[in-house]
Design a protein around this motif. Structure first.
Motif, PDB file in Angstrom:
ATOM      1  N   LEU A   1      28.791 -19.707  37.971  1.00 30.31           N
ATOM      2  CA  LEU A   1      28.674 -21.806  38.483  1.00 30.31           C
ATOM      3  C   LEU A   1      28.457 -21.131  40.150  1.00 30.31           C
ATOM      4  O   LEU A   1      28.736 -20.661  40.823  1.00 30.31           O
ATOM      5  N   LEU A   2      26.401 -21.759  39.822  1.00 26.38           N
ATOM      6  CA  LEU A   2      26.158 -21.269  40.994  1.00 26.38           C
ATOM      7  C   LEU A   2      25.573 -23.258  41.934  1.00 26.38           C
ATOM      8  O   LEU A   2      25.371 -23.692  41.362  1.00 26.38           O
ATOM      9  N   GLY A   3      26.071 -23.065  42.884  1.00 27.08           N
ATOM     10  CA  GLY A   3      26.080 -24.597  43.736  1.00 27.08           C
ATOM     11  C   GLY A   3      25.190 -24.983  44.903  1.00 27.08           C
ATOM     12  O   GLY A   3      24.280 -23.804  44.910  1.00 27.08           O
ATOM     13  N   SER A   4      24.929 -26.118  45.827  1.00 30.56           N
ATOM     14  CA  SER A   4      23.398 -26.086  46.344  1.00 30.56           C
ATOM     15  C   SER A   4      23.849 -24.817  47.617  1.00 30.56           C
ATOM     16  O   SER A   4      22.485 -24.209  48.616  1.00 30.56           O
ATOM     17  N   GLY A   5      24.586 -23.202  48.038  1.00 31.16           N
ATOM     18  CA  GLY A   5      25.043 -23.143  48.854  1.00 31.16           C
ATOM     19  C   GLY A   5      23.857 -21.706  48.501  1.00 31.16           C
ATOM     20  O   GLY A   5      23.642 -20.801  49.335  1.00 31.16           O
TER      21      GLY A   5
ATOM     22  N   GLN B   1      11.544 -33.313  47.737  1.00 31.26           N
ATOM     23  CA  GLN B   1      12.058 -31.262  48.653  1.00 31.26           C
ATOM     24  C   GLN B   1      12.693 -30.657  48.114  1.00 31.26           C
ATOM     25  O   GLN B   1      12.621 -29.838  48.150  1.00 31.26           O
ATOM     26  N   VAL B   2      13.331 -30.830  46.284  1.00 30.79           N
ATOM     27  CA  VAL B   2      13.722 -29.924  45.871  1.00 30.79           C
ATOM     28  C   VAL B   2      12.500 -28.653  44.999  1.00 30.79           C
ATOM     29  O   VAL B   2      12.734 -28.134  44.615  1.00 30.79           O
ATOM     30  N   GLY B   3      11.681 -28.970  45.028  1.00 31.16           N
ATOM     31  CA  GLY B   3      10.922 -28.749  44.246  1.00 31.16           C
ATOM     32  C   GLY B   3      10.167 -27.211  45.308  1.00 31.16           C
ATOM     33  O   GLY B   3       8.608 -27.554  45.692  1.00 31.16           O
TER      34      GLY B   3
ATOM     35  N   PRO C   1      16.747 -27.622  50.764  1.00 30.28           N
ATOM     36  CA  PRO C   1      17.166 -29.190  51.804  1.00 30.28           C
ATOM     37  C   PRO C   1      18.687 -29.071  51.162  1.00 30.28           C
ATOM     38  O   PRO C   1      19.441 -28.958  50.527  1.00 30.28           O
ATOM     39  N   GLY C   2      19.248 -29.186  52.680  1.00 29.64           N
ATOM     40  CA  GLY C   2      20.459 -29.384  52.436  1.00 29.64           C
ATOM     41  C   GLY C   2      20.913 -31.411  52.731  1.00 29.64           C
ATOM     42  O   GLY C   2      19.399 -31.739  52.618  1.00 29.64           O
ATOM     43  N   MET C   3      22.112 -31.657  52.391  1.00 33.00           N
ATOM     44  CA  MET C   3      21.739 -33.449  52.683  1.00 33.00           C
ATOM     45  C   MET C   3      21.152 -34.257  54.003  1.00 33.00           C
ATOM     46  O   MET C   3      20.784 -35.306  53.339  1.00 33.00           O
ATOM     47  N   TRP C   4      21.404 -33.574  54.875  1.00 33.47           N
ATOM     48  CA  TRP C   4      20.910 -34.071  56.174  1.00 33.47           C
ATOM     49  C   TRP C   4      19.506 -33.797  56.268  1.00 33.47           C
ATOM     50  O   TRP C   4      18.586 -35.149  56.444  1.00 33.47           O
ATOM     51  N   HIS C   5      18.476 -32.945  55.507  1.00 30.56           N
ATOM     52  CA  HIS C   5      17.340 -33.049  54.872  1.00 30.56           C
ATOM     53  C   HIS C   5      16.938 -34.139  54.331  1.00 30.56           C
ATOM     54  O   HIS C   5      15.360 -34.868  54.050  1.00 30.56           O
TER      55      HIS C   5
ATOM     56  N   ALA D   1      25.296 -42.990  62.656  1.00 30.59           N
ATOM     57  CA  ALA D   1      24.843 -41.994  63.820  1.00 30.59           C
ATOM     58  C   ALA D   1      24.687 -40.983  63.226  1.00 30.59           C
ATOM     59  O   ALA D   1      25.054 -40.884  62.133  1.00 30.59           O
ATOM     60  N   ALA D   2      23.791 -40.223  64.961  1.00 34.09           N
ATOM     61  CA  ALA D   2      23.715 -38.621  63.999  1.00 34.09           C
ATOM     62  C   ALA D   2      25.072 -38.206  63.939  1.00 34.09           C
ATOM     63  O   ALA D   2      25.960 -37.796  63.948  1.00 34.09           O
ATOM     64  N   GLY D   3      24.949 -36.932  62.572  1.00 37.16           N
ATOM     65  CA  GLY D   3      26.648 -36.306  62.176  1.00 37.16           C
ATOM     66  C   GLY D   3      26.968 -37.142  61.071  1.00 37.16           C
ATOM     67  O   GLY D   3      28.092 -36.748  60.384  1.00 37.16           O
ATOM     68  N   GLU D   4      26.554 -38.729  60.726  1.00 37.33           N
ATOM     69  CA  GLU D   4      27.313 -39.698  59.518  1.00 37.33           C
ATOM     70  C   GLU D   4      26.311 -39.972  58.716  1.00 37.33           C
ATOM     71  O   GLU D   4      26.709 -40.356  57.740  1.00 37.33           O
ATOM     72  N   GLU D   5      25.421 -39.076  58.679  1.00 44.96           N
ATOM     73  CA  GLU D   5      23.729 -38.829  58.020  1.00 44.96           C
ATOM     74  C   GLU D   5      24.762 -38.586  56.015  1.00 44.96           C
ATOM     75  O   GLU D   5      25.149 -37.391  56.222  1.00 44.96           O
ATOM     76  N   ASN D   6      24.620 -39.700  55.150  1.00 46.97           N
ATOM     77  CA  ASN D   6      25.551 -38.868  54.100  1.00 46.97           C
ATOM     78  C   ASN D   6      23.952 -39.896  53.051  1.00 46.97           C
ATOM     79  O   ASN D   6      24.685 -41.387  52.582  1.00 46.97           O
TER      80      ASN D   6
END
Length: 439
Positions: A66-70, A168-170, A84-88, A115-120
């Motif tokens: 099982l491989l995830g985004s990491g 982004q994921v391509g 891309p990560g979630m911030w990207h 704010a910066a660091g809280e992006e989701n």
């Protein structure tokens, strides 16, 4: 602050740390002897324990990966873009929709602009989808519905967000560096073809695995037909690849065949208007919609639609098989619809072995002291399932091997199975020949 992992761009088994029963993360190498104190016996590292666990995993009757985004973060493009990560994704959607309009949507559904660091981006899209559903119910019953403009704005925003995420994921190209993926697949391809095929599950939309498999010449059975227009049918997972001479009725199983299950869909899957899922890289349109479970809290409900349901059913069935090893890397246990079946298998399948590898178990600041033989376990900040698994290790559950490290470090640590078939030896020679020609 500089991230510890940024200083180690290449994967290395020596960066792995093993969680021991005494609640310590033990480093790979043992302590060096103190020449001034011969009575002080140095502590051993985790090298032997990890190698033994990984070798046993390779030889299990059933192997589930099982491989995830990491795992995708190890893929590199010269000059970018990369996984891309979630911030990207947050930034891509904001730039694609326009910052002012983006902030307006965020303000309307969250109540403020994070704010910066809280992006989701997952939380934002989840709230947008819930708002759309509520507004649609009201609009259906009220011809003079006053919030129709807001409803259309939210629909337009979600549509833009999904297009930006798809773009982004391509990121995988023909020249993308996939050293960890090719190394990972190569080692499992050496398993005996007489054993059940390795089942590789991934939550990633990208084509890292497919591209690495193409370069290695391995076969990925992913549920799609081999016709000119490849269509998804779960029955294709029951097919296998054999080699049979024209003068013989005997069939030999082909080496290096994997079953690939993309749990959240793929960047190259499209759903036609007749609900048939095909493989296509054409731009999405009204007649061909992307087949992706986008980041949002409704992922659990969406997983009950085809083809996702077939993938999850296969995962649950695989985890119930006897003498099975599950190897998890780059998956943070944020998705309950995947985490819950894993935990259920740990509870009920006594012959299940688990190798869990993630770089987030130890705060990276603590890793700068590379001579620290042991680092204390800290469960603060870990998700519920990760904490429960760690506590099982502390209680002496020998089925579980818990490692702090990246996907590329795990790929480097996996041992190479000795004893190649003649065809595997030929493949090695041809690969070296190609590498020599490309030098």
């Amino acid at each position: 602050m500089v991230n510890y992992w940024d200083g180690h761009p290449e994967g290395s088994e020596k960066l792995l740390r093993l969680l021991t029963r005494n609640g310590k993360w033990l480093r790979w190498e043992g302590e060096k002897e103190d020449p001034n104190d011969p009575s002080d016996k140095p502590k051993a590292g985790c090298k032997d324990q990890v190698e033994e666990a990984l070798l046993a995993a390779l030889h299990s009757t059933n192997v589930v990966l099982l491989l995830g985004s990491g795992a995708s973060f190890s893929a590199k493009n010269d000059g970018g873009p990369n996984a891309p990560g979630m911030w990207h994704l947050w930034e891509a959607v904001k730039n694609g929709y326009g910052e002012a309009a983006f902030n307006e949507v965020a303000q309307s559904v969250i109540g403020h602009v994070p704010a910066a660091g809280e992006e989701n981006i997952e939380a934002l899209l989840s709230l947008c989808k819930m708002s759309i559903e509520l507004l649609e119910v009201r609009a259906e019953k009220d011809a003079a519905f006053p919030d129709r403009a807001r409803l259309e704005q939210l629909k337009d925003f979600v549509g833009t967000a999904e297009r930006e995420i798809l773009a982004q994921v391509g990121f995988v190209r023909s020249d993308t560096e996939l050293l960890a993926h090719t190394g990972f697949l190569r080692k499992f391809a050496r398993r005996s073809p007489e054993k059940p095929r390795v089942k590789l599950f991934t939550t990633n939309y990208d084509l890292c695995i497919e591209t690495a498999g193409l370069r290695l010449g391995v076969v990925l059975i992913d549920g799609f037909s081999h016709s000119a227009e490849q269509r998804f049918n779960r029955d294709h997972f029951d097919h296998d690849i054999v080699r049979r001479a024209a003068s013989s009725t005997k069939a030999d199983y082909l080496d290096g065949v994997f079953h690939l299950y993309k749990l959240h869909g793929s960047v190259d899957w499209r759903r036609r208007s007749d609900d048939v899922v095909i493989r296509s890289v054409d731009a999405p349109g009204d007649d061909r919609k992307p087949v992706l479970i986008y980041p949002r809290s409704s992922k659990y409900q969406e997983a009950f639609e085809s083809p996702y349901l077939d993938m999850f059913a296969a995962l649950q069935a695989a985890l119930r098989e006897p003498d099975t090893t599950l190897i998890v890397s780059g998956f943070g246990f944020a998705d309950d619809h995947i985490s819950a079946p894993i935990w259920s298998a740990i509870e009920t399948n006594l012959s299940l072995r688990l190798v869990l590898c993630d770089r987030g178990f130890v705060e990276h600041q603590k890793l700068f002291d590379e001579d620290a033989q042991e680092i204390a376990l800290d469960l603060a900040g870990q998700r519920a399932y990760q904490s429960k698994i760690a506590r099982l290790v502390q209680q002496g559950d020998t089925r579980i091997t818990m490692l702090n490290g990246r996907f590329e470090d795990l790929a480097d640590a996996l041992p190479m199975i000795s004893g190649k078939t003649d065809r595997q030896l030929l493949q090695d020679r041809l690969e070296k020949l190609r590498e020599g020609e490309g030098a």
